[in-house]
Design a protein around this motif. Sequence first.
Motif, mmCIF file in Angstrom:
data_model
loop_
_atom_site.group_PDB
_atom_site.id
_atom_site.type_symbol
_atom_site.label_atom_id
_atom_site.label_comp_id
_atom_site.label_asym_id
_atom_site.label_seq_id
_atom_site.Cartn_x
_atom_site.Cartn_y
_atom_site.Cartn_z
ATOM 1 N N MET A 1 -16.539 -3.730 -24.087
ATOM 2 C CA MET A 1 -15.864 -2.763 -23.463
ATOM 3 C C MET A 1 -14.249 -2.460 -23.874
ATOM 4 S SD MET A 1 -15.682 -1.732 -19.571
ATOM 5 C CE MET A 1 -14.663 -3.187 -19.076
ATOM 6 N N ASN A 2 -13.753 -1.548 -24.050
ATOM 7 C CA ASN A 2 -12.295 -1.217 -24.592
ATOM 8 C C ASN A 2 -11.593 -0.898 -23.374
ATOM 9 O OD1 ASN A 2 -9.917 0.216 -25.607
ATOM 10 N ND2 ASN A 2 -10.566 -1.155 -27.327
ATOM 11 N N ALA A 3 -10.391 -1.849 -23.015
ATOM 12 C CA ALA A 3 -9.719 -1.386 -21.769
ATOM 13 C C ALA A 3 -8.743 -0.224 -22.041
ATOM 14 C CB ALA A 3 -8.547 -2.555 -21.371
ATOM 15 N N ASN A 4 -8.178 -0.125 -23.254
ATOM 16 C CA ASN A 4 -7.690 1.090 -23.582
ATOM 17 C C ASN A 4 -8.159 2.354 -23.204
ATOM 18 O OD1 ASN A 4 -5.424 2.458 -24.679
ATOM 19 N ND2 ASN A 4 -5.887 2.442 -26.975
ATOM 20 N N LEU A 5 -9.500 2.440 -23.733
ATOM 21 C CA LEU A 5 -10.303 3.761 -23.597
ATOM 22 C C LEU A 5 -10.704 3.963 -22.332
ATOM 23 C CD1 LEU A 5 -12.010 6.068 -24.834
ATOM 24 C CD2 LEU A 5 -13.496 4.323 -25.553
ATOM 25 N N LEU A 6 -10.973 2.724 -21.612
ATOM 26 C CA LEU A 6 -11.298 2.974 -20.121
ATOM 27 C C LEU A 6 -10.306 3.686 -19.311
ATOM 28 C CD1 LEU A 6 -13.310 2.120 -17.632
ATOM 29 C CD2 LEU A 6 -12.285 0.077 -17.779
ATOM 30 N N THR A 7 -9.231 2.981 -19.655
ATOM 31 C CA THR A 7 -8.149 3.456 -18.735
ATOM 32 C C THR A 7 -7.825 5.052 -18.888
ATOM 33 O OG1 THR A 7 -6.892 1.332 -19.259
ATOM 34 C CG2 THR A 7 -5.497 3.273 -18.440
ATOM 35 N N LYS A 8 -7.984 5.439 -20.238
ATOM 36 C CA LYS A 8 -7.852 7.115 -20.659
ATOM 37 C C LYS A 8 -9.002 7.908 -19.757
ATOM 38 C CE LYS A 8 -7.772 10.273 -24.464
ATOM 39 N NZ LYS A 8 -8.828 10.919 -23.773
ATOM 40 N N GLU A 9 -10.167 7.224 -19.834
ATOM 41 C CA GLU A 9 -11.211 8.095 -19.284
ATOM 42 C C GLU A 9 -10.906 7.932 -17.804
ATOM 43 O OE1 GLU A 9 -13.218 9.702 -20.768
ATOM 44 O OE2 GLU A 9 -12.956 8.978 -22.880
ATOM 45 N N LEU A 10 -10.475 6.773 -17.215
ATOM 46 C CA LEU A 10 -10.317 6.936 -15.664
ATOM 47 C C LEU A 10 -9.194 7.921 -15.523
ATOM 48 C CD1 LEU A 10 -10.552 3.154 -14.758
ATOM 49 C CD2 LEU A 10 -12.136 4.873 -14.226
ATOM 50 N N LYS A 11 -8.088 7.997 -16.131
ATOM 51 C CA LYS A 11 -6.985 9.079 -15.879
ATOM 52 C C LYS A 11 -7.804 10.387 -16.270
ATOM 53 C CE LYS A 11 -2.934 6.609 -17.557
ATOM 54 N NZ LYS A 11 -2.127 6.464 -18.502
ATOM 55 N N ASP A 12 -8.507 10.546 -17.306
ATOM 56 C CA ASP A 12 -8.928 12.006 -17.493
ATOM 57 C C ASP A 12 -9.707 12.528 -16.461
ATOM 58 O OD1 ASP A 12 -7.591 11.817 -19.798
ATOM 59 O OD2 ASP A 12 -9.043 11.825 -21.150
ATOM 60 N N GLY A 13 -10.487 11.685 -16.072
ATOM 61 C CA GLY A 13 -11.500 11.667 -14.862
ATOM 62 C C GLY A 13 -11.181 11.994 -13.230
ATOM 63 N N PHE A 14 -9.894 11.733 -12.981
ATOM 64 C CA PHE A 14 -9.366 11.516 -11.951
ATOM 65 C C PHE A 14 -9.301 12.908 -11.225
ATOM 66 C CE2 PHE A 14 -6.012 11.665 -8.746
ATOM 67 C CZ PHE A 14 -6.059 10.392 -8.104
ATOM 68 N N LYS A 15 -8.805 13.774 -11.829
ATOM 69 C CA LYS A 15 -8.671 14.997 -11.181
ATOM 70 C C LYS A 15 -10.079 15.736 -10.628
ATOM 71 C CE LYS A 15 -6.767 19.597 -11.925
ATOM 72 N NZ LYS A 15 -6.150 20.477 -13.126
ATOM 73 N N GLY A 16 -11.195 15.584 -11.304
ATOM 74 C CA GLY A 16 -12.454 16.183 -11.121
ATOM 75 C C GLY A 16 -12.885 15.319 -10.124
ATOM 76 N N THR A 17 -12.832 13.984 -10.149
ATOM 77 C CA THR A 17 -13.317 13.090 -8.883
ATOM 78 C C THR A 17 -12.458 13.264 -7.769
ATOM 79 O OG1 THR A 17 -14.019 11.303 -10.597
ATOM 80 C CG2 THR A 17 -13.683 10.561 -8.389
ATOM 81 N N PHE A 18 -11.401 13.581 -7.961
ATOM 82 C CA PHE A 18 -10.383 13.607 -6.469
ATOM 83 C C PHE A 18 -11.025 14.997 -5.804
ATOM 84 C CE2 PHE A 18 -7.090 15.791 -4.322
ATOM 85 C CZ PHE A 18 -6.757 14.677 -3.550
ATOM 86 N N ILE A 19 -11.360 15.881 -6.656
ATOM 87 C CA ILE A 19 -11.558 17.395 -6.015
ATOM 88 C C ILE A 19 -13.092 17.310 -5.259
ATOM 89 C CG2 ILE A 19 -12.541 19.578 -6.669
ATOM 90 C CD1 ILE A 19 -9.938 19.596 -8.805
ATOM 91 N N ILE A 20 -13.921 16.660 -6.072
ATOM 92 C CA ILE A 20 -15.221 16.529 -5.691
ATOM 93 C C ILE A 20 -15.338 15.726 -4.294
ATOM 94 C CG2 ILE A 20 -16.348 14.723 -7.103
ATOM 95 C CD1 ILE A 20 -18.409 17.621 -6.093
#
Lengths: 268, 297
Positions: A1-20
């Motif tokens: 696993m790559n922490a850099n990519l994971l962090t980006k994906e968590l940030k990118d998906g935050f809005k959608g996850t928050f809305i649902i």
Amino acid sequence: MNANLLTKELKDGFKGTFIITAAVVSYIALIFYIYSIMKENMLRLVEIYSYIPESFLEALNINPDQVSNVLGYYVIYFIYFIPLAAGCYSIILGTALLSKEEQNRTAEFLLSRPISRGQIISSKLFAFFIHILGINIIVFITSFLGCGIVSDWNFKLQSLLFLHIYGFLICIFFGMLGFFITVLMKRAKPITGIGIGIVLGTYFFDMMIRTSGKVQFLLYFTPFKYLNLDVLSKDYGFEAWRLLFYFGTSGLLIFLSYYFYKKKDILV
Amino acid sequence: MHAIETKGLTKYYGKVHGIIDMDLQIPAGEIIGFIGPNGAGKTTTIRLLLSLLFPTKGTGTIFGQDIVKDGPAIKKIVGFVPSEVNYYQKMTAKELLEYSARFYGVALTGHFNEMVDTLNLDLSRKLEDLSMGNKKKVAVIQSLLHRPKLLILDEPTTGLDPLIQNHFFEILREENQRGTTIFFSSHVLGEVEKLCSKIVIIKDGRIVNVDDVFSIKKKLLSRVTFHTKTNAEDITLESPGILSPEKNGNEFSFLYKGEIPPLLKYLSQLPIEKIAINEPDLEEVFMHYYANDSNKI
């Protein structure tokens, strides 16, 4: 696993996850508010149900004998916001996490970094688990508070917990199905419509199984059949065959997703 | 050890070939041009080297490491500038470069600041707001952040204005002097010859020639166009080296293969008003030289 990519994906998906999450939490608050108003008159509701055909109630997962109990009432609505709403979000997120790199043509950037295909898929899978776990934990806490407040904390917490674990497992199943569909596509693209269609279609199969004995073969095509919604039964809990289905199918889909993605030509 | 070495590297997309039986050896420390017309297989080759695609058959290594098995290790020592820059549009240039740097575990320090100053890049703007040229600058900087041993450039100058192109070439020369091997793919011979010591020519997925720039240039064609003072219907262009002559009123045009002085001597006998001798399109060169595989330079 790559922490850099994971962090980006968590940030990118935050809005959608928050809305649902916000939508589901609002919905839960609403159904418990309705329960708090109606709880003194539940017997009248049961009487109303007696005029409705049994198969129709079966299709809607309504058991008139259970609605006067807070968990029995809650489980009627549970199916709409975790297995269905969060399930739709899971399959959309599962497909989008991988397909967006090909769709937006950023796969060329990502794959020319010092990161293996396995690390890419692991990071995206882990991001998916965190998003879905986050939704499920917040929804569980909300329903726990809702059940407690409207029933004066007179409900079986363990049953509520098991119910939500089943809900989490079906979300994971749909997400892994989304990953798998994406890696099979020659040129991956978001499949929002198809994803929602799969979730609703398999739910429809489950409704048909519940209402007709002639279509039992459909149980092989729906993960909803493996949910256990009988929360008021004395021995409610985990059953090996149900867990085996979710862990087996999700595990297989994860394995196949890794296998195909590691060999896939990325056409950007 | 070669920077890049391929043996029989082949890629088919279904029944359509990308590249066929490519045997390529790029010595370490050199600047090598990789030219060919559009669709020749340049980008396919690069994507195979970067493991975006997997070979149908054949093998390839970068500094001795296998392009299929050792992808992540290879990419630690390779920088890449794509032909079309498709990065994360919502990120600012700085965010993108920081994101890229974290993959290599490097900090954006002095070397980075020098490149930003040289290429005159505004780091605060989002990628979606940048012009094609500015996106290309971001691509160039990200490719050099980790001081790669091999730099792979796929049509890197597209969108760069001439002044920035010169700065870019200076950066590349400096990197090369530091020991970086540069593999420069282009369909513009002129920019390749400014920088490269050797040229690999690819057509229809096959390497058709590998030579030094001087030899290839000597053998390549020129596009000659001239206007006559009067309507010269009786002029017929007949001289060794003249290919595909065309006439349109007072304007004559042809491809020429050979030394220029004898041509000028021949043309001086004609009533020429003005004349231009240019490098022909690479497509034209390929049409004449590589119509079939046996007709090599």
